[in-house]
Design a protein around this motif. Structure first.
Motif, PDB file in Angstrom:
ATOM      1  N   LEU A 333       0.823  -1.205   0.000  1.00  0.00           N
ATOM      2  CA  LEU A 333       0.000   0.000   0.000  1.00  0.00           C
ATOM      3  C   LEU A 333       0.861   1.261   0.000  1.00  0.00           C
ATOM      4  O   LEU A 333       0.565   2.237  -0.698  1.00  0.00           O
ATOM      5  CB  LEU A 333      -0.926  -0.008   1.214  1.00  0.00           C
ATOM      6  N   ALA A 334       1.948   1.226   0.766  1.00  0.00           N
ATOM      7  CA  ALA A 334       2.836   2.393   0.835  1.00  0.00           C
ATOM      8  C   ALA A 334       3.578   2.630  -0.466  1.00  0.00           C
ATOM      9  O   ALA A 334       3.983   3.762  -0.753  1.00  0.00           O
ATOM     10  CB  ALA A 334       3.831   2.210   1.981  1.00  0.00           C
ATOM     11  N   ALA A 335       3.762   1.568  -1.263  1.00  0.00           N
ATOM     12  CA  ALA A 335       4.530   1.688  -2.503  1.00  0.00           C
ATOM     13  C   ALA A 335       3.714   2.260  -3.663  1.00  0.00           C
ATOM     14  O   ALA A 335       4.280   2.556  -4.727  1.00  0.00           O
ATOM     15  CB  ALA A 335       5.094   0.319  -2.890  1.00  0.00           C
ATOM     16  N   ARG A 336       2.412   2.432  -3.482  1.00  0.00           N
ATOM     17  CA  ARG A 336       1.597   2.961  -4.577  1.00  0.00           C
ATOM     18  C   ARG A 336       2.002   4.394  -4.929  1.00  0.00           C
ATOM     19  O   ARG A 336       2.448   5.157  -4.076  1.00  0.00           O
ATOM     20  CB  ARG A 336       0.121   2.914  -4.199  1.00  0.00           C
ATOM     21  N   VAL A 337       1.816   4.740  -6.182  1.00  0.00           N
ATOM     22  CA  VAL A 337       2.206   6.059  -6.682  1.00  0.00           C
ATOM     23  C   VAL A 337       0.989   6.987  -6.657  1.00  0.00           C
ATOM     24  O   VAL A 337      -0.038   6.693  -7.285  1.00  0.00           O
ATOM     25  CB  VAL A 337       2.761   5.955  -8.111  1.00  0.00           C
ATOM     26  N   PRO A 338       1.064   8.115  -5.931  1.00  0.00           N
ATOM     27  CA  PRO A 338      -0.083   9.020  -5.851  1.00  0.00           C
ATOM     28  C   PRO A 338      -0.439   9.612  -7.215  1.00  0.00           C
ATOM     29  O   PRO A 338       0.433   9.920  -8.027  1.00  0.00           O
ATOM     30  CB  PRO A 338       0.393  10.106  -4.883  1.00  0.00           C
ATOM     31  N   LEU A 339      -1.735   9.778  -7.422  1.00  0.00           N
ATOM     32  CA  LEU A 339      -2.254  10.425  -8.626  1.00  0.00           C
ATOM     33  C   LEU A 339      -2.808  11.787  -8.247  1.00  0.00           C
ATOM     34  O   LEU A 339      -3.632  11.895  -7.329  1.00  0.00           O
ATOM     35  CB  LEU A 339      -3.388   9.607  -9.235  1.00  0.00           C
ATOM     36  N   GLY A 340      -2.377  12.828  -8.953  1.00  0.00           N
ATOM     37  CA  GLY A 340      -3.025  14.125  -8.821  1.00  0.00           C
ATOM     38  C   GLY A 340      -4.397  14.071  -9.458  1.00  0.00           C
ATOM     39  O   GLY A 340      -4.696  13.195 -10.274  1.00  0.00           O
ATOM     40  N   LEU A 341      -5.252  15.022  -9.104  1.00  0.00           N
ATOM     41  CA  LEU A 341      -6.629  14.986  -9.587  1.00  0.00           C
ATOM     42  C   LEU A 341      -6.731  15.070 -11.102  1.00  0.00           C
ATOM     43  O   LEU A 341      -7.538  14.366 -11.719  1.00  0.00           O
ATOM     44  CB  LEU A 341      -7.445  16.098  -8.928  1.00  0.00           C
ATOM     45  N   ALA A 342      -5.915  15.912 -11.727  1.00  0.00           N
ATOM     46  CA  ALA A 342      -5.995  16.049 -13.182  1.00  0.00           C
ATOM     47  C   ALA A 342      -5.591  14.742 -13.863  1.00  0.00           C
ATOM     48  O   ALA A 342      -6.250  14.286 -14.817  1.00  0.00           O
ATOM     49  CB  ALA A 342      -5.102  17.200 -13.651  1.00  0.00           C
ATOM     50  N   GLU A 343      -4.515  14.138 -13.382  1.00  0.00           N
ATOM     51  CA  GLU A 343      -4.053  12.880 -13.976  1.00  0.00           C
ATOM     52  C   GLU A 343      -5.065  11.762 -13.732  1.00  0.00           C
ATOM     53  O   GLU A 343      -5.345  10.941 -14.620  1.00  0.00           O
ATOM     54  CB  GLU A 343      -2.689  12.500 -13.397  1.00  0.00           C
ATOM     55  N   TYR A 344      -5.617  11.731 -12.536  1.00  0.00           N
ATOM     56  CA  TYR A 344      -6.631  10.719 -12.222  1.00  0.00           C
ATOM     57  C   TYR A 344      -7.842  10.858 -13.143  1.00  0.00           C
ATOM     58  O   TYR A 344      -8.346   9.874 -13.702  1.00  0.00           O
ATOM     59  CB  TYR A 344      -7.055  10.856 -10.755  1.00  0.00           C
ATOM     60  N   ARG A 345      -8.310  12.091 -13.330  1.00  0.00           N
ATOM     61  CA  ARG A 345      -9.473  12.291 -14.185  1.00  0.00           C
ATOM     62  C   ARG A 345      -9.193  11.899 -15.633  1.00  0.00           C
ATOM     63  O   ARG A 345     -10.051  11.340 -16.318  1.00  0.00           O
ATOM     64  CB  ARG A 345      -9.940  13.746 -14.104  1.00  0.00           C
ATOM     65  N   ALA A 346      -7.976  12.171 -16.074  1.00  0.00           N
ATOM     66  CA  ALA A 346      -7.610  11.790 -17.438  1.00  0.00           C
ATOM     67  C   ALA A 346      -7.598  10.267 -17.592  1.00  0.00           C
ATOM     68  O   ALA A 346      -8.100   9.727 -18.595  1.00  0.00           O
ATOM     69  CB  ALA A 346      -6.247  12.382 -17.794  1.00  0.00           C
ATOM     70  N   LEU A 347      -7.024   9.562 -16.610  1.00  0.00           N
ATOM     71  CA  LEU A 347      -7.004   8.095 -16.673  1.00  0.00           C
ATOM     72  C   LEU A 347      -8.408   7.517 -16.582  1.00  0.00           C
ATOM     73  O   LEU A 347      -8.741   6.539 -17.261  1.00  0.00           O
ATOM     74  CB  LEU A 347      -6.143   7.533 -15.540  1.00  0.00           C
ATOM     75  N   HIS A 348      -9.230   8.125 -15.745  1.00  0.00           N
ATOM     76  CA  HIS A 348     -10.600   7.648 -15.575  1.00  0.00           C
ATOM     77  C   HIS A 348     -11.372   7.717 -16.891  1.00  0.00           C
ATOM     78  O   HIS A 348     -12.234   6.862 -17.166  1.00  0.00           O
ATOM     79  CB  HIS A 348     -11.299   8.488 -14.497  1.00  0.00           C
ATOM     80  N   ALA A 349     -11.080   8.720 -17.694  1.00  0.00           N
ATOM     81  CA  ALA A 349     -11.834   8.941 -18.929  1.00  0.00           C
ATOM     82  C   ALA A 349     -11.395   8.038 -20.070  1.00  0.00           C
ATOM     83  O   ALA A 349     -12.103   7.926 -21.086  1.00  0.00           O
ATOM     84  CB  ALA A 349     -11.689  10.400 -19.362  1.00  0.00           C
ATOM     85  N   VAL A 350     -10.238   7.380 -19.940  1.00  0.00           N
ATOM     86  CA  VAL A 350      -9.711   6.566 -21.039  1.00  0.00           C
ATOM     87  C   VAL A 350     -10.578   5.330 -21.246  1.00  0.00           C
ATOM     88  O   VAL A 350     -10.887   4.602 -20.310  1.00  0.00           O
ATOM     89  CB  VAL A 350      -8.256   6.144 -20.765  1.00  0.00           C
ATOM     90  N   GLN A 351     -10.975   5.100 -22.495  1.00  0.00           N
ATOM     91  CA  GLN A 351     -11.717   3.895 -22.858  1.00  0.00           C
ATOM     92  C   GLN A 351     -11.053   3.292 -24.084  1.00  0.00           C
ATOM     93  O   GLN A 351     -10.649   4.014 -25.014  1.00  0.00           O
ATOM     94  CB  GLN A 351     -13.173   4.228 -23.171  1.00  0.00           C
ATOM     95  N   HIS A 352     -10.934   1.974 -24.111  1.00  0.00           N
ATOM     96  CA  HIS A 352     -10.289   1.288 -25.224  1.00  0.00           C
ATOM     97  C   HIS A 352     -11.289   0.406 -25.956  1.00  0.00           C
ATOM     98  O   HIS A 352     -11.723  -0.618 -25.417  1.00  0.00           O
ATOM     99  CB  HIS A 352      -9.125   0.430 -24.725  1.00  0.00           C
TER     100      HIS A 352
END
Length: 384
Positions: A333-352
């Motif tokens: 859990l400690a090793a996870r890489v934090p996501l800023g809100l803008a980056e998170y929203r961009a990843l959330h929107a990705v659809q393949h």
């Protein structure tokens, strides 16, 4: 009588993490709304080259490395985030782990209840032939619409369990209380990557399934409420477990203040909702965090929207602490890489779309990654 249950278990999560304090700031609300109101601090979020297969394989890998594949003739993969409408996600895991061909591999689905369906099926298989072992993998990604009430309860993670006779961790007792009803509280249409949720109805259905399952458990000779030392509940958010305990206390007339341990919340507060893996992440946290569990009976409640509930019990085996790997989950859990809100929203929107070839960027540090699509077929690979 042969005892059967969880002989070993391991947990894996996603590469990224989103802090709910950041989400609260963006929404203009007090962070306590999430940290106290929901009981959540952060949620895991997959990298572009992660999904339920990569997390499930990562959770199962240490179990296979420790025990080998001998005697494992079944792999049951529980998820409501399946990657194919026909092929079991377990077959991808089977290939990634290099398991022998002499196995049955099946995917099970019933919302968040799928992990328990897989566990109970595994127990049935082992009861027929106690020399066999079953690998159960529960892996999910919870996704909701941006800016929706469900967004702060997103999450991702996987739990793998080795089910065997004479288990070293938790013996699952034979009596179960069951409850099923057709309820439109939560579902994910085939053409949607996010779930549809009626939050108020879902909480009501959860609590109704709990009391109904308890009554069935008692009617079939299950342990009395005063014989249960701890409780672990499915946690779509950890505050839901507190609501469940209060409802059960009211329903049974018992004082249950001491049987729901804070330890069961430790991993779920960090992972978010992991659907089919949620209850078992709570059990893993309890085993890791409570040093006085030998011979204690744990009441377990599994719920899957739609809706199915099951209440059953497990007894922790003496010496369970020698099987555990202290620090493994907190380190992950400690090793996870934090996501800023803008980056998170961009990843959330990705659809393949599945009809376009894709090569994913190499991001995850986990043992396996989703490499992309070739001819509409999903490609996976080891990272080392």
């Amino acid at each position: 009588m042969t005892t059967i249950g969880i002989d070993d278990m391991a947990l894996a999560t996603a590469h990224h993490v989103v802090d709910l304090a950041d989400l609260a700031a963006a929404a203009g609300v007090d962070p306590a709304k999430y940290r106290v109101g929901l009981g959540q601090d952060r949620f895991a979020f997959p990298a572009p080259d992660e999904d339920v297969v990569t997390m499930g394989a990562a959770a199962a890998l240490p179990i296979v490395e420790r025990h080998g594949a001998a005697g494992i003739r079944t792999l049951l993969f529980a998820t409501e985030s399946g990657v194919d409408q026909s092929k079991s996600a377990g077959l991808f895991v089977h290939g990634l782990l290099g398991l022998p061909p002499q196995m049955r591999v099946v995917e099970l689905k019933q919302a968040c209840y799928g992990g328990t369906a897989a566990l109970q099926a595994a127990i049935g298989i082992v009861s027929r032939n106690p020399s066999e072992r079953v690998l159960v993998v529960a892996s999910d990604v919870a996704r909701y619409e941006l800016d929706s009430p469900g967004e702060p309860t997103q999450g991702a993670g996987a739990v793998a369990m080795l089910v065997a006779a004479d288990p070293r961790l938790v013996e699952i007792e034979p009596v179960s209380g069951l409850s099923s009803a057709h309820v439109d509280d939560f579902w994910r249409p085939n053409d949607s990557s996010t779930a549809v949720v009626d939050g108020a109805l879902s909480m009501s259905a959860y609590l109704s399934a709990l009391t109904s399952a308890w009554d069935d458990f008692a009617a079939h000779g299950g342990a009395g409420i005063d014989e249960i030392d701890r409780f672990a509940f499915h946690q779509p958010f950890t505050k839901m477990a507190r609501k469940a305990l209060r409802r059960l206390a009211t329903h049974t007339g018992a004082a249950l203040d001491d049987v729901l341990q804070e330890a069961t919340f430790a991993y779920n507060r960090e992972l978010g909702n992991t659907y089919a893996a949620s209850l078992y992440a709570g059990i893993a946290a309890l085993l890791d965090g409570d040093d006085d569990l030998a011979d204690r009976r744990i009441g377990l409640f599994s719920y899957g929207s739609g809706a199915v509930g099951e209440l059953f019990t497990g007894v922790v085996r003496p010496g369970y602490d020698r099987v555990l790997r202290p620090g493994a989950v907190p380190d992950a859990l400690a090793a996870r890489v934090p996501l800023g809100l803008a980056e998170y929203r961009a990843l959330h929107a990705v659809q393949h779309p599945s009809d376009v070839d894709l090569t994913t960027p190499s991001v995850t540090k986990a043992p396996f990654r989703f490499a992309g699509l070739r001819g509409r077929a999903r490609q996976y690979e080891r990272t080392a």
